[in-house]
Design a protein around this motif. Sequence first.
Motif, mmCIF file in Angstrom:
data_model
loop_
_atom_site.group_PDB
_atom_site.id
_atom_site.type_symbol
_atom_site.label_atom_id
_atom_site.label_comp_id
_atom_site.label_asym_id
_atom_site.label_seq_id
_atom_site.Cartn_x
_atom_site.Cartn_y
_atom_site.Cartn_z
ATOM 1 N N GLN A 41 0.984 -1.282 -0.027
ATOM 2 C CA GLN A 41 0.003 -0.044 0.032
ATOM 3 C C GLN A 41 0.933 1.308 -0.061
ATOM 4 N N LEU A 42 2.008 1.280 0.756
ATOM 5 C CA LEU A 42 2.622 2.534 0.984
ATOM 6 C C LEU A 42 3.769 2.832 -0.401
ATOM 7 N N PHE A 43 4.022 1.656 -1.192
ATOM 8 C CA PHE A 43 4.897 1.829 -2.299
ATOM 9 C C PHE A 43 3.738 2.370 -3.467
ATOM 10 N N TYR A 44 2.776 1.835 -3.378
ATOM 11 C CA TYR A 44 1.652 2.238 -4.246
ATOM 12 C C TYR A 44 1.713 3.716 -3.969
ATOM 13 N N MET A 45 1.321 4.181 -2.858
ATOM 14 C CA MET A 45 1.123 5.766 -2.810
ATOM 15 C C MET A 45 2.248 6.537 -3.106
ATOM 16 N N ILE A 46 3.524 5.831 -2.864
ATOM 17 C CA ILE A 46 4.707 6.642 -3.416
ATOM 18 C C ILE A 46 4.806 6.808 -4.865
ATOM 19 N N ASN A 47 4.445 5.660 -5.608
ATOM 20 C CA ASN A 47 4.076 5.624 -6.942
ATOM 21 C C ASN A 47 3.209 6.650 -7.262
ATOM 22 N N ALA A 48 2.089 7.050 -6.837
ATOM 23 C CA ALA A 48 0.893 7.672 -7.413
ATOM 24 C C ALA A 48 1.298 9.154 -7.160
ATOM 25 N N VAL A 49 1.808 9.510 -5.949
ATOM 26 C CA VAL A 49 2.096 10.897 -5.765
ATOM 27 C C VAL A 49 3.240 11.332 -6.551
ATOM 28 N N THR A 50 4.257 10.260 -6.799
ATOM 29 C CA THR A 50 5.284 10.659 -7.683
ATOM 30 C C THR A 50 5.002 11.098 -9.058
ATOM 31 N N GLY A 76 4.778 -7.193 -3.366
ATOM 32 C CA GLY A 76 4.400 -6.746 -4.588
ATOM 33 C C GLY A 76 4.233 -5.112 -4.796
ATOM 34 N N GLY A 77 5.042 -4.751 -3.737
ATOM 35 C CA GLY A 77 5.391 -3.253 -3.696
ATOM 36 C C GLY A 77 6.016 -2.843 -5.043
ATOM 37 N N VAL A 78 6.919 -3.439 -5.570
ATOM 38 C CA VAL A 78 7.845 -3.158 -6.750
ATOM 39 C C VAL A 78 6.671 -3.134 -8.079
ATOM 40 N N GLN A 79 5.753 -3.867 -7.839
ATOM 41 C CA GLN A 79 4.801 -4.196 -9.144
ATOM 42 C C GLN A 79 3.949 -2.935 -9.044
ATOM 43 N N THR A 80 3.651 -2.664 -7.648
ATOM 44 C CA THR A 80 2.867 -1.224 -8.021
ATOM 45 C C THR A 80 3.364 0.044 -8.320
ATOM 46 N N MET A 81 4.779 -0.075 -8.580
ATOM 47 C CA MET A 81 5.570 1.144 -8.973
ATOM 48 C C MET A 81 5.747 1.089 -10.453
ATOM 49 N N GLU A 82 5.410 0.041 -11.067
ATOM 50 C CA GLU A 82 5.557 -0.209 -12.433
ATOM 51 C C GLU A 82 5.412 1.293 -13.271
ATOM 52 N N PRO A 83 3.973 1.812 -13.116
ATOM 53 C CA PRO A 83 3.897 2.986 -13.930
ATOM 54 C C PRO A 83 5.020 4.153 -13.806
ATOM 55 N N LEU A 84 5.609 4.002 -12.485
ATOM 56 C CA LEU A 84 6.513 5.334 -12.256
ATOM 57 C C LEU A 84 7.732 4.683 -12.985
ATOM 58 N N ASP A 129 11.713 4.541 -32.368
ATOM 59 C CA ASP A 129 11.590 4.930 -30.920
ATOM 60 C C ASP A 129 10.135 5.023 -30.561
ATOM 61 N N ALA A 130 9.285 5.625 -31.513
ATOM 62 C CA ALA A 130 7.852 5.398 -31.254
ATOM 63 C C ALA A 130 7.292 4.085 -30.793
ATOM 64 N N GLU A 131 7.785 2.827 -31.466
ATOM 65 C CA GLU A 131 7.511 1.717 -31.393
ATOM 66 C C GLU A 131 8.109 1.117 -30.076
ATOM 67 N N ALA A 132 9.369 1.404 -29.777
ATOM 68 C CA ALA A 132 9.763 0.897 -28.505
ATOM 69 C C ALA A 132 9.091 1.610 -27.256
ATOM 70 N N ILE A 133 8.899 2.869 -27.483
ATOM 71 C CA ILE A 133 7.856 3.494 -26.216
ATOM 72 C C ILE A 133 6.562 2.787 -26.094
ATOM 73 N N CYS A 134 5.951 2.639 -27.266
ATOM 74 C CA CYS A 134 4.671 2.099 -27.204
ATOM 75 C C CYS A 134 4.551 0.703 -26.542
ATOM 76 N N SER A 135 5.775 -0.071 -26.952
ATOM 77 C CA SER A 135 5.858 -1.632 -26.488
ATOM 78 C C SER A 135 6.389 -1.746 -24.863
ATOM 79 N N LEU A 136 6.914 -0.455 -24.348
ATOM 80 C CA LEU A 136 7.460 -0.574 -23.116
ATOM 81 C C LEU A 136 6.421 0.006 -22.115
ATOM 82 N N CYS A 137 5.770 1.112 -22.497
ATOM 83 C CA CYS A 137 4.935 1.635 -21.505
ATOM 84 C C CYS A 137 3.487 1.235 -21.483
ATOM 85 N N THR A 138 3.419 -0.088 -21.058
ATOM 86 C CA THR A 138 2.162 -0.658 -21.055
ATOM 87 C C THR A 138 1.419 -0.294 -19.636
#
Lengths: 394, 31
Positions: free
Chosen positions: A230-239, A278-286, A302-311
Amino acid sequence: RQVTVQRKEKDFQGMLEYHKEDEALLIRNLVTDLKPQMLSGTVPCLPAYILYMCIRHADYTNDDLKVHSLLTSTINGIKKVLKKHNDDFEMTSFWLSNTCRLLHCLKQYSGDEGFMTQNTAKQNEHCLKNFDLTEYRQVLSDLSIQIYQQLIKIAEGLLQPMIVSAMLENESIQGLSGVKPTGYRKRSSSMVDGENSYCLEAIIRQMNSFHTIMCDQGLDPEIILQVFKQLFYMINAVTLNNLLLRKDVCSWSTGMQLRYNISQLEEWLRGRNLQQSGGVQTMEPLIQAAQLLQLKKKTQEDAEAICSLCTSLSTQQIVKILNLYTPLNEFEERVTVSFIRTIQAQLQERNDPQQLLLDFKHMFPVLFPFNPSSLTMDSIHIPACLNLEFLNEV
Amino acid sequence: GSQRPRPRVLLKAPTLAEMEEMNTSEEEESP
């Protein structure tokens, strides 16, 4: 005197008897006025075991009114303490540990075979004989959820003021300050005057403190894992939310610093054996946002790389970061409009959520898995400092 | 072993919210 001691050791069956008129004193000394520090060096969750031994005696004497009264007073006492100490992490964690332990005891000694598989023969002798307390277990489970929510609220309140400066503004990588975007070099946060600046070490120190307290108090390991998820998710979301709103931090150098900070947090989880949280997984967007800041943003590839990376980022979030991206110096180009259009075209089939920002107040549902204790009731010693001499060992 | 325990009597409990209500009204009644 010696004779008395010998008799007690021989005969103690792990039950505690008290006069009905002492119930209020019991709750005061064991719940409402108790300071967790008084119990350092004793068995973790001692109040829960003492309460169970009192319940067991009332059950043994078939006194349903005494059981009702004690459980109701206990629950009200715990709620009173929590209300009074609603910003005290240690106190809240202490009562979460004890409420869960009492709940586990009511299961472990319920007589229900499903909860007895790990009991010793001696422990099986300590089961309730007359009453089924299933409904009270539900109340204790609901109370545990309330206490958990209070614990998270306190922890988030302590961490939140540190997050933006520690994750996005503080530069711990040497030489990185020279490559900050021109014009933004001296800016900290729009809301922080510099005095409230924190480094990542402050977050880690705070989390060390949370972890040590919860472990010392014997909080179930599964609950500790959920706290850190939960705390890692919050760090992820606020950042991430700040990153999505601030041009000055959307740069290659912040991406690099951010990735380093996240790796330090991952390292911390591993060091405390909390990687299963699962703390690290919650930080995936960040993590992906940090990578996005560092990737090249020019060609079709570059565009293709970005699209396949930023899921784990939505199209809206990716486009926002690209729009805010600030070149480091005159040699680095801005992200072109046509590049952003290419990205949008590639991602248009995605069914992304519409909101840009993450809900940093989102809470994952908590689970309290059954965790029986190997401790036997007749081995428990009540320290004199608790002032419970009116309890008779039976 | 051979002794089969007799069934336990279910003790009815109010919900946490009901307990809160009872507690609040008791506090209001007391001076």
